[in-house]
Design an enzyme around this catalytic site. Structure first.
Site, mmCIF file in Angstrom:
data_model
loop_
_atom_site.group_PDB
_atom_site.id
_atom_site.type_symbol
_atom_site.label_atom_id
_atom_site.label_comp_id
_atom_site.label_asym_id
_atom_site.label_seq_id
_atom_site.Cartn_x
_atom_site.Cartn_y
_atom_site.Cartn_z
ATOM 1 N NE ARG A 194 9.021 -8.122 -49.524
ATOM 2 C CZ ARG A 194 10.241 -8.449 -49.105
ATOM 3 N NH1 ARG A 194 11.292 -7.722 -49.491
ATOM 4 N NH2 ARG A 194 10.439 -9.481 -48.301
ATOM 5 C CE LYS A 216 7.307 -6.868 -46.622
ATOM 6 N NZ LYS A 216 6.488 -8.028 -46.214
ATOM 7 C CG HIS A 270 3.283 -11.410 -53.722
ATOM 8 N ND1 HIS A 270 4.492 -11.014 -53.191
ATOM 9 C CD2 HIS A 270 2.959 -12.572 -53.092
ATOM 10 C CE1 HIS A 270 4.871 -11.894 -52.274
ATOM 11 N NE2 HIS A 270 3.962 -12.845 -52.211
ATOM 12 N NE ARG A 319 8.610 -11.299 -52.509
ATOM 13 C CZ ARG A 319 9.849 -11.135 -52.061
ATOM 14 N NH1 ARG A 319 10.772 -10.628 -52.864
ATOM 15 N NH2 ARG A 319 10.179 -11.473 -50.830
ATOM 16 C CG HIS A 378 11.857 -14.866 -47.740
ATOM 17 N ND1 HIS A 378 11.508 -16.007 -48.424
ATOM 18 C CD2 HIS A 378 10.949 -13.914 -48.125
ATOM 19 C CE1 HIS A 378 10.451 -15.781 -49.174
ATOM 20 N NE2 HIS A 378 10.090 -14.515 -49.009
ATOM 21 C CE1 TYR A 421 6.749 -18.610 -53.179
ATOM 22 C CE2 TYR A 421 8.620 -18.241 -51.729
ATOM 23 C CZ TYR A 421 7.498 -17.779 -52.366
ATOM 24 O OH TYR A 421 7.105 -16.478 -52.196
#
Length: 277
Positions: free
Chosen positions: A138, A160, A221, A224, A247, A256
Site C-alpha cells: 500500500r 493496517k 493501488h 498493488r 489481507h 482477484y
C-alpha cells in the site's frame, strides 16, 4: 427430469406473479433466463440428489453484460429455492458461483506497460514502482518504510491495524535498493524529503506523473492490484498471495481469482472451435 423441471418452472412463474406480485416484465425476464438455463444445463442423479449443473449455461451467457448475468443467475437461484421450499425437492446446484467486482477495484496494468515505464524511469521513480509492484505494498506502507526494516533479503512491513508481515525481496529489487541508498543517502526512511519521510501524497504524485508521461492513468493501488493478479495468473497459491498482501482473510483476495476466471472463460469462448460454430 428436464420435462419435470420445465413444468415446475411454469408453476414457479405463476407463483411469482400471483403470490409474490412480480411485474409482467420481471416474469418475462425470469422465463427467458430459466428457458436458456434448461436448454443447455446438465441434470442427473447422484447419491439420491438431483444435480443441476449450470456450468454450460454460464458459458452461454458469459458475453452478456455483467448486470444481465447477475439477473439470470438470480433467477436460477430463486427457482432452485422455490423447488426446495415449495416442492420439497432435494436439489444440488453446481456452477452458480457469483462474480462480484467492487466498483472501487482498479484494473490491473499489463506487464508490458509497467516494463516500458520502468525502462524510462529515473532511479527514484524506478524504485518507487518496483516496491509497489514487486511487493504489493500500500502507498501508506511504503511511505513509512524504514531502512532498518530492510535486511538480509527480507522487508518488514507495518500494515493496517499495526499488523506486521515479512516479505521476501526479489534479488533485482535488493540491488536497486542498495544503489538508491548509496546515491540518495536516506537516513531513516527509504523515501525521504528533508528529515521526514515522503508522505503518501508526495509518492503518489511522482507515480502518477511518471505514468502520465507514458500516456497512462495509474494509481498506486493499481500496482498493488497488478501484483496480486499477475501472481495468481502465473500459478501462485491464493493463500500465499493473501499473506503477501496482508489481507485478514482469503475472501478479500478471492476477488482477484474471480476476475481471472472471467478472463479465462472469455478467452475460452473466443478460442475454442465449438464456441465458434
Amino acid at each position: 427430469m428436464q420435462k419435470k423441471l420445465l413444468a415446475y418452472s411454469e408453476d414457479f412463474l405463476e407463483y411469482l406473479l400471483d403470490v409474490r406480485g412480480y411485474s409482467e416484465t420481471s416474469i418475462v425476464t425470469y422465463e427467458i433466463a430459466l428457458r436458456q438455463m434448461m436448454e443447455v444445463s446438465h441434470f442427473y442423479e447422484e447419491d439420491g440428489l438431483t444435480v443441476l449443473d449450470i456450468t454450460p449455461f454460464r458459458f452461454k451467457i458469459v458475453k452478456n453484460h455483467k448486470k444481465t448475468i447477475v439477473k439470470k443467475l438470480s433467477a436460477v437461484r430463486s427457482f432452485v429455492k422455490y423447488l426446495e421450499d415449495q416442492c420439497t425437492m432435494s436439489l444440488k446446484l453446481i456452477g452458480d458461483e457469483s462474480i462480484k467486482v467492487p466498483h472501487s477495484l482498479p484494473k490491473p496494468i499489463e506487464e508490458k506497460y509497467i516494463n516500458e515505464v520502468l525502462n524510462k524511469a529515473n532511479l527514484e521513480e524506478k524504485l518507487l514502482v518496483s516496491m509497489l509492484y514487486g511487493l504489493g505494498l500500500r502507498i501508506s506502507e511504503l511511505s513509512l518504510l524504514k531502512l532498518a526494516d530492510i535486511k538480509e533479503g527480507w522487508v518488514q512491513i507495518h500494515g493496517k491495524g499495526n499488523k506486521v508481515r515479512e516479505l521476501p525481496l526479489l534479488e533485482e529489487l535488493q540491488k536497486l535498493i542498495v544503489v538508491y541508498v548509496k546515491e540518495k543517502g536516506p537516513k531513516t526512511y527509504l523515501f525521504e524529503k528533508g528529515n521526514a519521510p515522503m508522505n503518501s501524497a508526495q509518492l503518489r504524485y511522482i507515480l502518477t506523473k511518471l505514468f502520465k508521461e507514458a500516456g497512462l492513468k495509474v494509481t498506486p493501488h493499481q500496482l498493488r492490484h497488478s501484483f496480486a493478479t499477475h501472481l495468481l495468473n502465473n500459478g501462485a497459491r491464493i493463500a500465499d498471495v493473501s499473506e503477501l498482501l496482508g489481507h485478514d482473510t482469503m475472501a478479500t483476495t478471492q476477488v482477484y481469482t474471480k476476475l481471472g476466471s472471467v478472463k479465462k472463460m472469455q478467452e475460452y469462448m473466443k478460442a475454442h472451435p465449438l464456441a465458434k460454430s
